[in-house]
Design an enzyme around this catalytic site. Structure first.
Site, PDB file in Angstrom:
ATOM      1  N   SER A  36      42.939  44.283  30.624  1.00  0.00           N
ATOM      2  CA  SER A  36      43.265  43.339  29.591  1.00  0.00           C
ATOM      3  C   SER A  36      43.795  43.989  28.308  1.00  0.00           C
ATOM      4  CB  SER A  36      42.019  42.496  29.278  1.00  0.00           C
ATOM      5  OG  SER A  36      40.937  43.317  28.881  1.00  0.00           O
ATOM      6  N   LYS A  68      43.092  46.429  20.162  1.00  0.00           N
ATOM      7  CA  LYS A  68      43.137  45.267  21.067  1.00  0.00           C
ATOM      8  C   LYS A  68      42.617  44.058  20.298  1.00  0.00           C
ATOM      9  CE  LYS A  68      41.153  44.033  25.578  1.00  0.00           C
ATOM     10  NZ  LYS A  68      40.215  44.457  26.631  1.00  0.00           N
ATOM     11  N   VAL A 120      35.779  46.245  31.035  1.00  0.00           N
ATOM     12  CA  VAL A 120      34.609  45.741  31.762  1.00  0.00           C
ATOM     13  C   VAL A 120      34.789  45.955  33.269  1.00  0.00           C
ATOM     14  CG1 VAL A 120      33.327  43.620  32.352  1.00  0.00           C
ATOM     15  CG2 VAL A 120      33.919  44.078  29.986  1.00  0.00           C
ATOM     16  N   GLY A 121      36.082  46.089  33.669  1.00  0.00           N
ATOM     17  CA  GLY A 121      36.336  46.302  35.098  1.00  0.00           C
ATOM     18  C   GLY A 121      37.599  47.136  35.294  1.00  0.00           C
ATOM     19  N   GLY A 122      38.090  47.724  34.211  1.00  0.00           N
ATOM     20  CA  GLY A 122      39.306  48.537  34.330  1.00  0.00           C
ATOM     21  C   GLY A 122      40.317  48.259  33.230  1.00  0.00           C
ATOM     22  N   SER A 123      39.926  47.489  32.240  1.00  0.00           N
ATOM     23  CA  SER A 123      40.891  47.017  31.240  1.00  0.00           C
ATOM     24  C   SER A 123      41.482  48.089  30.337  1.00  0.00           C
ATOM     25  CB  SER A 123      40.259  45.934  30.367  1.00  0.00           C
ATOM     26  OG  SER A 123      40.325  44.718  31.056  1.00  0.00           O
ATOM     27  N   LEU A 179      40.503  37.563  29.375  1.00  0.00           N
ATOM     28  CA  LEU A 179      40.276  39.025  29.473  1.00  0.00           C
ATOM     29  C   LEU A 179      39.922  39.545  30.863  1.00  0.00           C
ATOM     30  CD1 LEU A 179      38.147  39.922  26.279  1.00  0.00           C
ATOM     31  CD2 LEU A 179      40.603  39.787  26.481  1.00  0.00           C
TER      32      LEU A 179
HETATM   33  C1  LIG Z   1      34.833  32.552  44.825  1.00  0.00           C
HETATM   34  C2  LIG Z   1      35.190  33.962  44.588  1.00  0.00           C
HETATM   35  C3  LIG Z   1      36.028  34.078  43.395  1.00  0.00           C
HETATM   36  C4  LIG Z   1      36.278  35.478  43.109  1.00  0.00           C
HETATM   37  C5  LIG Z   1      36.804  35.547  41.781  1.00  0.00           C
HETATM   38  C6  LIG Z   1      36.986  36.944  41.344  1.00  0.00           C
HETATM   39  C7  LIG Z   1      36.688  37.047  39.906  1.00  0.00           C
HETATM   40  C8  LIG Z   1      37.212  38.183  39.215  1.00  0.00           C
HETATM   41  C9  LIG Z   1      36.824  39.464  39.796  1.00  0.00           C
HETATM   42  C10 LIG Z   1      37.482  40.498  39.515  1.00  0.00           C
HETATM   43  C11 LIG Z   1      38.539  40.506  38.468  1.00  0.00           C
HETATM   44  C12 LIG Z   1      39.300  41.742  38.528  1.00  0.00           C
HETATM   45  C13 LIG Z   1      40.126  42.003  37.347  1.00  0.00           C
HETATM   46  C14 LIG Z   1      39.452  42.918  36.403  1.00  0.00           C
HETATM   47  C15 LIG Z   1      40.412  43.536  35.463  1.00  0.00           C
HETATM   48  C16 LIG Z   1      39.782  44.161  34.278  1.00  0.00           C
HETATM   49  C17 LIG Z   1      38.828  43.264  33.587  1.00  0.00           C
HETATM   50  C18 LIG Z   1      38.278  43.838  32.290  1.00  0.00           C
HETATM   51  O1  LIG Z   1      37.917  44.985  32.175  1.00  0.00           O
HETATM   52  N1  LIG Z   1      38.185  42.963  31.291  1.00  0.00           N
HETATM   53  C19 LIG Z   1      37.694  43.236  29.989  1.00  0.00           C
HETATM   54  C20 LIG Z   1      36.611  42.289  29.626  1.00  0.00           C
HETATM   55  O2  LIG Z   1      36.114  41.613  30.508  1.00  0.00           O
HETATM   56  O3  LIG Z   1      36.230  42.261  28.445  1.00  0.00           O
END
Ligand SMILES: CCCCCCCC/C=C\CCCCCCCC(=O)NCC(=O)O
Length: 596
Positions: free
Chosen positions: A238, A163, A259-262, A212
């Site tokens: 991501s 990645k 970090v949340g499912g990437s 990401l």
């Molecule tokens: C005012 C409220 C706003 C809410 C905004 C929500 C913000 C995002 C929350 C959740 C996002 C969900 C997507 C996550 C997908 C995977 C992310 C991940 O693992 N990224 C890798 C990394 O961060 O390095």
């Protein structure tokens, strides 16, 4: 209102202002004119500066695209160094066969590399998954060939994809930001050091979504990566460049980050396997996630591959020594525990089809039910499990990744070229807290889940501390629930839908409850493909909830997804990665012998 009426209105207002202006004293008139001039000059300078900044960013993109085209051209040239017949022969080998052939000398590291450069290029044509090829890979392969024949390291000559945000010396970690192009890493991260020490050859970097923090895959530098079989659907994010590359056959083993499912979203969407270990088992020295400073939501790197077995082989090799701990004492000195992985182990597994926050579409629930039956037939004990307080957990997750109210993301994307698809999410972050409160009040009756998400962000350090305290409490509460039932692991859906259309994930962030909870808990969590969406699943969508815009969006994007891959998620507490892999492997072995 007609145009002439509007014009008359403007004229009247102008006359009125003009008569007021002339009634002012000469000094006040001067003051008004100077102030108006200054304000105009300020905005004009701002506009020009912004225009010039955007121009510079477009030039950077152009420069990087030229470099990328050259990188693809060069890889194409190198990939032609072996004959088509030899390439086809190597191409047909699975991970074990290729590794054995490399170790025995039947296949040379350069031959494996050229084969995978070619295969990656074919995958790229289908999916737009590659950012840059790593040009030093050819030298590394040659060096390996020149090294003494014994002992061969465990991954001798195996080409590996990374990645784009896994730091490699001399290559950017842009995270999809144009502003971060041409700022190459000064050293390899520990993961890359280790891959090289094990004899693996990092040969290509893969695409990510800008920032990401998304489970789709597009950015203004490299564009949109799509699912290998469906151009209009995302490969996930991501680590979406990785899943598309591996799903299309362009790599046998890659490294993603989560970090949340990437790792788990893209594996599930593209029909491959992957695991996010708990973060303490891998080093994060120099690795940047979407947002820095998340003490209770950490980034986890992990393997992604066409099958679970390859992930197992990679982790066995990386955890065969204290290599990571010696370089990064902040990681736990825990090596591979074969006792947990032993074939025939029987585990007690808690399962759920629905976390009570967001009901998954029919195929994803069926995947869990069928996996439950398979695991039972293999001697595991499956008991229903209700994950505690998921509604609160999702608020904890959103709060923990938005500790600064989204400032970091707003500043980074705001100062960059932005894909317009990010607008809605950033729009929410941009709202001052009192407007968020008003919005929450207004949407509560029709969109209560969004109203709930709007309460998630801590507004001061005292709330932040409480948020961290809540996460700590949640971790022990979850573990206690598992202990009461004697559970070793959890089986559940990966998310709510199969691979959605590109524009959906950024709007549908609420589905992160299924993956994010295991980041919150810092559990090991992996995904294995178990089935595909059927016509019956598509028909069953008729009964799927439509009570709010999130449900309607999930339903809409799942319509017609027949044939798309569906995985399940397996999770277990930290240092139980081997248990997760054993269960995933048992599911995979079952499917190997029966076509699903
Ligand atoms: C005012 C409220 C706003 C809410 C905004 C929500 C913000 C995002 C929350 C959740 C996002 C969900 C997507 C996550 C997908 C995977 C992310 C991940 O693992 N990224 C890798 C990394 O961060 O390095």
């Amino acid at each position: 209102m007609s145009l002439s009426k509007l014009w008359d209105g403007l004229n009247e207002s102008f006359d009125c202002l003009s008569s007021h202006f002339h009634s002012l004293s000469p000094n006040t008139q001067k003051f008004v004119i100077t102030s108006a001039g200054l304000v105009t000059a300020y905005f004009a300078t701002h506009c020009v500066k912004d225009y010039l900044h955007k121009q510079r960013l477009h030039e950077i993109v152009e420069k990087r695209q030229t470099e990328r085209n050259e990188s693809l051209r060069r890889a194409d040239e190198f990939s032609r160094k072996i004959t088509e017949a030899r390439r086809n022969q190597i191409s047909n080998m699975d991970f074990d066969t290729l590794l054995a052939a490399l170790k025995s000398g039947e296949v040379k590291p350069t031959e494996a590399l050229h084969t995978y450069q070619w295969k990656a290029l074919q995958a790229h044509k289908r999916t737009n998954c590659i950012t840059l090829f790593i040009k030093e890979a050819d030298d590394w392969a040659l060096q390996l060939e020149k090294s003494p024949p014994e002992p061969r390291p465990p991954l001798y000559g195996m080409p590996m994809s990374l990645k784009e945000c896994v730091p490699v010396k001399g290559y950017d970690v842009t995270r999809g930001y144009v502003n971060e192009c041409f700022m190459p890493s000064e050293r390899d991260c520990v993961m890359v050091e280790q891959i090289k020490a094990l004899g693996g050859i990092p040969f290509v970097q893969t695409n990510v979504p800008q920032c990401l923090l998304a489970y789709s895959c597009y950015n203004p530098i490299y564009g949109t990566t799509n699912h290998q079989d469906h151009k209009d659907r995302t490969s996930g994010g991501s680590s979406g460049g990785e899943s598309a590359l591996i799903g299309a056959g362009g790599s046998l083993l890659g490294i993603g980050g989560d970090v949340g499912g990437s790792i788990r979203f893209p594996c599930h969407f593209c029909g491959i396997a992957g695991i996010k270990p708990s973060h303490i088992r891998f080093s994060h020295r120099g690795v940047q996630g979407s947002v820095p400073g998340r003490p209770l939501i950490n980034a986890s790197d992990g393997p992604m591959a066409p099958d679970v077995h390859t992930c197992v082989e990679f982790l066995k090799a990386t955890w065969s020594s204290h290599f990571i701990h010696e370089r990064d004492p902040y990681t736990a000195p825990v090596t591979w525990n074969d006792k947990h992985f032993t074939k025939g182990n029987h585990f007690t597994i808690g399962y759920y089809l629905d976390d009570g926050w967001f009901t998954p579409t029919p195929a994803l629930q069926r995947a869990v039910l069928e996996s439950k039956k398979i695991l039972e037939s293999q001697g595991h004990v499956l008991v229903p499990f209700k994950p505690p307080r998921i509604k609160e957990a999702i608020a904890m997750f959103i709060g923990a990744v938005s500790v600064d109210g989204g400032r970091y993301l707003l500043e980074h994307i705001g100062n960059d070229l932005m894909d317009p698809r990010y607008k809605s999410l950033l729009g929410l972050y941009k709202l001052p807290f009192f407007i968020q409160d008003i919005l929450r009040f207004l949407v509560q009756p029709i969109y209560p889940r969004l109203a709930h998400a709007l309460t998630a962000m801590p507004r001061n350090t005292s709330e932040l501390r409480k948020k961290y305290e809540a996460i700590e409490q949640y971790r022990y509460e979850y573990i206690e629930e598992m202990q009461k039932l004697g559970l070793d692991a959890i089986l559940c859906p990966v998310t709510v839908t199969p691979a959605p259309h590109h524009e959906v994930p950024v709007k549908l962030f609420a589905v992160v409850s299924y993956t994010g909870v295991f980041n919150l808990l810092d559990f090991a969590a992996g995904t294995v493909p178990v089935t595909q969406v059927t016509k019956a699943d598509d028909d069953a969508l008729a009964g799927y909830p439509t009570i709010d815009p999130w449900y309607r969006l999930a339903k809409e994007t799942t319509k017609g997804a027949i044939g798309l891959s569906v995985g399940v998620q397996v999770a277990a507490p930290p240092f139980r990665e081997e248990v997760v892999l054993r269960i995933m492997q048992d599911l995979e072995n079952h499917h190997k012998h029966t076509d699903y």
